[in-house]
Design an enzyme around this catalytic site. Structure first.
Site, mmCIF file in Angstrom:
data_model
loop_
_atom_site.group_PDB
_atom_site.id
_atom_site.type_symbol
_atom_site.label_atom_id
_atom_site.label_comp_id
_atom_site.label_asym_id
_atom_site.label_seq_id
_atom_site.Cartn_x
_atom_site.Cartn_y
_atom_site.Cartn_z
ATOM 1 N N LYS A 58 -31.809 18.291 11.542
ATOM 2 C CA LYS A 58 -32.561 18.379 12.800
ATOM 3 C C LYS A 58 -33.325 19.705 12.919
ATOM 4 O O LYS A 58 -33.050 20.660 12.181
ATOM 5 C CB LYS A 58 -31.583 18.199 13.965
ATOM 6 C CG LYS A 58 -30.867 16.828 13.951
ATOM 7 C CD LYS A 58 -29.965 16.648 15.166
ATOM 8 C CE LYS A 58 -29.251 15.300 15.142
ATOM 9 N NZ LYS A 58 -28.428 15.061 16.339
ATOM 10 N N TYR A 78 -33.407 6.645 17.921
ATOM 11 C CA TYR A 78 -32.321 6.770 18.902
ATOM 12 C C TYR A 78 -32.451 5.732 20.027
ATOM 13 O O TYR A 78 -32.030 5.996 21.153
ATOM 14 C CB TYR A 78 -32.304 8.181 19.494
ATOM 15 C CG TYR A 78 -31.614 9.228 18.635
ATOM 16 C CD1 TYR A 78 -30.345 9.018 18.094
ATOM 17 C CD2 TYR A 78 -32.223 10.460 18.393
ATOM 18 C CE1 TYR A 78 -29.719 9.990 17.326
ATOM 19 C CE2 TYR A 78 -31.599 11.439 17.625
ATOM 20 C CZ TYR A 78 -30.337 11.191 17.099
ATOM 21 O OH TYR A 78 -29.714 12.157 16.340
ATOM 22 N N ASN A 94 -27.347 19.855 17.459
ATOM 23 C CA ASN A 94 -26.144 19.854 16.627
ATOM 24 C C ASN A 94 -26.442 19.655 15.145
ATOM 25 O O ASN A 94 -25.668 19.053 14.423
ATOM 26 C CB ASN A 94 -25.139 18.829 17.154
ATOM 27 C CG ASN A 94 -25.739 17.450 17.240
ATOM 28 O OD1 ASN A 94 -26.842 17.229 16.758
ATOM 29 N ND2 ASN A 94 -25.023 16.516 17.813
ATOM 30 N N HIS A 125 -27.951 14.635 11.837
ATOM 31 C CA HIS A 125 -27.580 13.266 12.204
ATOM 32 C C HIS A 125 -27.016 12.551 10.992
ATOM 33 O O HIS A 125 -27.505 12.742 9.879
ATOM 34 C CB HIS A 125 -28.815 12.509 12.701
ATOM 35 C CG HIS A 125 -28.678 11.015 12.605
ATOM 36 N ND1 HIS A 125 -27.976 10.284 13.529
ATOM 37 C CD2 HIS A 125 -29.100 10.128 11.677
ATOM 38 C CE1 HIS A 125 -28.005 8.998 13.173
ATOM 39 N NE2 HIS A 125 -28.677 8.885 12.056
ATOM 40 N N GLU A 169 -32.065 2.599 9.454
ATOM 41 C CA GLU A 169 -32.644 3.932 9.656
ATOM 42 C C GLU A 169 -33.424 4.415 8.442
ATOM 43 O O GLU A 169 -34.488 5.011 8.576
ATOM 44 C CB GLU A 169 -31.538 4.935 10.022
ATOM 45 C CG GLU A 169 -30.958 4.679 11.409
ATOM 46 C CD GLU A 169 -29.700 5.494 11.699
ATOM 47 O OE1 GLU A 169 -29.345 6.379 10.882
ATOM 48 O OE2 GLU A 169 -29.070 5.248 12.747
#
Ligand code: ATP
Ligand code: MG
Length: 137
Positions: free
Chosen positions: A9, A49, A112, A115, A126
């Site tokens: 991320k 998402y 965070n 993913h 995905e």
């Protein structure tokens, strides 16, 4: 052989943690199948998402995920979907075990670092959202 989709991320890229994160999966013995460096559009993040679209934090999540470059990756190996989630650590970094990526490098639930796909089916969906078939070696 099982494959999973992982995405480094924007906060991890900004903090210079890309190498350390990739190393975790390399040293475990998983095989890298595809990787690139790109800016994700809000549209792409929205698709990725989509299961969270009703959450109050969704607009913030879209903004965060498109705020800078990300590194989508596909990795292969035995039980790689579940094992990668273990290496990443659980969603709440406060309860994350040291040694995991989130446990070692993050303290917030929002930014965070990485993913990991939740299951084999999600991983498959995905990886073709972020990659074309040709980009996976
Ligand atoms: P990921 O899908 O990114 O691997 P995850 O499976 O651990 O994370 P999810 O519940 O799928 O957790 O949430 C996806 C992402 O949405 C989280 O990684 C985090 O960036 C963000 N998020 C989840 N819950 C919250 C929350 N309560 N507040 C802010 N952001 C959140
Ligand atoms: Mg998730």
């Amino acid at each position: 052989e099982e494959r999973t989709f992982l995405l480094i991320k924007p906060d991890a890229v900004q903090r210079g943690l890309v190498g350390q994160i990739i190393k975790k999966f390399e040293q475990k013995g998983f095989k890298l199948i595809g990787m690139k460096f790109m800016l994700a559009s809000k549209e792409l993040v929205k698709n990725h998402y989509s299961y969270l679209s009703n959450e109050p934090f969704f607009p913030g999540l879209l903004k965060y995920m498109s705020s800078g470059p990300v590194v989508p990756m596909v990795w292969e190996g035995p039980n790689v979907v579940k094992n990668a989630r273990i290496i990443i650590g659980i969603t709440n970094p406060e309860d994350c075990i040291p040694g995991t990526i989130r446990g070692d490098f993050s303290i917030q639930t929002g930014p965070n670092l990485i993913h990991g796909a939740d299951g084999v089916e999600e991983a498959n969906k995905e990886m073709y959202l972020w990659f074309t078939q040709k980009e996976l070696i």
